[in-house]
Design a protein around this motif. Structure first.
Motif, PDB file in Angstrom:
ATOM      1  N   ARG A  55       4.674 -34.445   2.342  1.00 43.01           N
ATOM      2  CA  ARG A  55       3.354 -33.800   2.437  1.00 43.01           C
ATOM      3  C   ARG A  55       2.756 -33.577   1.049  1.00 43.01           C
ATOM      4  N   SER A  58       2.064 -36.974  -0.769  1.00 41.95           N
ATOM      5  CA  SER A  58       0.951 -37.651  -0.091  1.00 41.95           C
ATOM      6  C   SER A  58      -0.371 -37.004  -0.473  1.00 41.95           C
ATOM      7  N   VAL A  63      -3.513 -38.973   0.537  1.00 40.12           N
ATOM      8  CA  VAL A  63      -3.154 -39.359   1.909  1.00 40.12           C
ATOM      9  C   VAL A  63      -3.136 -38.079   2.736  1.00 40.12           C
ATOM     10  N   ASN A  65      -3.071 -37.693   6.221  1.00 41.76           N
ATOM     11  CA  ASN A  65      -2.315 -37.663   7.474  1.00 41.76           C
ATOM     12  C   ASN A  65      -1.134 -38.643   7.384  1.00 41.76           C
ATOM     13  N   PRO A  66      -0.141 -38.333   6.537  1.00 49.86           N
ATOM     14  CA  PRO A  66       0.979 -39.259   6.369  1.00 49.86           C
ATOM     15  C   PRO A  66       1.854 -39.317   7.613  1.00 49.86           C
ATOM     16  N   THR A  90       4.658 -43.132   5.181  1.00 53.44           N
ATOM     17  CA  THR A  90       3.578 -44.091   5.404  1.00 53.44           C
ATOM     18  C   THR A  90       2.244 -43.475   4.990  1.00 53.44           C
ATOM     19  N   ASN A  91       1.250 -44.328   4.858  1.00 54.52           N
ATOM     20  CA  ASN A  91      -0.092 -43.897   4.455  1.00 54.52           C
ATOM     21  C   ASN A  91      -0.962 -43.487   5.631  1.00 54.52           C
ATOM     22  N   GLY A  92      -0.366 -43.243   6.754  1.00 45.77           N
ATOM     23  CA  GLY A  92      -1.068 -42.818   7.958  1.00 45.77           C
ATOM     24  C   GLY A  92      -0.051 -42.577   9.047  1.00 45.77           C
ATOM     25  N   SER A  93      -0.527 -42.161  10.214  1.00 44.07           N
ATOM     26  CA  SER A  93       0.425 -41.825  11.270  1.00 44.07           C
ATOM     27  C   SER A  93       0.394 -42.782  12.453  1.00 44.07           C
ATOM     28  N   ALA A  97       0.222 -48.201  10.135  1.00 42.52           N
ATOM     29  CA  ALA A  97       0.037 -47.619   8.806  1.00 42.52           C
ATOM     30  C   ALA A  97       0.948 -48.329   7.808  1.00 42.52           C
ATOM     31  N   ASN A 100       4.198 -46.202   2.264  1.00 43.51           N
ATOM     32  CA  ASN A 100       3.768 -45.606   1.005  1.00 43.51           C
ATOM     33  C   ASN A 100       4.893 -45.791  -0.012  1.00 43.51           C
TER      34      ASN A 100
END
Length: 118
Positions: A55, A58, A63, A65-66, A90-93, A97, A100
């Motif tokens: 968190r 990110s 980012v 919403n990792p 990751t760069n999203g959920s 995604a 990262n």
């Protein structure tokens, strides 16, 4: 706190694991000539620490919403050739995604031996 919406029943969990044991697990045992690891334990403290790290890092990278992707993996060294898993930020959920690569993954779980059945 209410139960998360994506929880499954114990019966479904047992069925899913049995499906893995009788299909993939059996194939792995047959091809390797030995049983492999199939359960991995991280403590809640380790998970909370990793999630807080992801968190924070990110957020620094913008980012908002990792996610965390779990990969099957295997050691190949003098200490072990057993299966493992690692958790990758990751760069999203969502399922597509990108990973990262600016944040280190988590590994070094405990493995039940012989494997624990659910």
């Amino acid at each position: 706190m209410s139960k998360p919406t994506k929880c499954i029943s114990i019966e479904e969990a047992k069925e899913l694991q049995n499906n893995w044991i009788t299909s993939r697990g059996a194939t792995i045992t047959s091809s390797r000539g030995a049983q492999d690891a199939s359960d991995f334990t991280f403590s809640l403290a380790e998970m909370e620490e990793f999630l807080a790290y992801v968190r924070a890092e990110s957020a620094k990278l913008g980012v908002l919403n990792p996610g965390i992707r779990i990969y099957f993996a295997a050691y190949n060294n003098s200490k072990s050739t057993k299966a493992t898993v690692f958790l990758a930020p990751t760069n999203g959920s969502d399922e597509n995604a990108s990973n990262n690569y600016d944040i280190d993954p988590l590994n070094r779980s405990n493995t039940g031996w012989p494997p624990n059945e659910y």
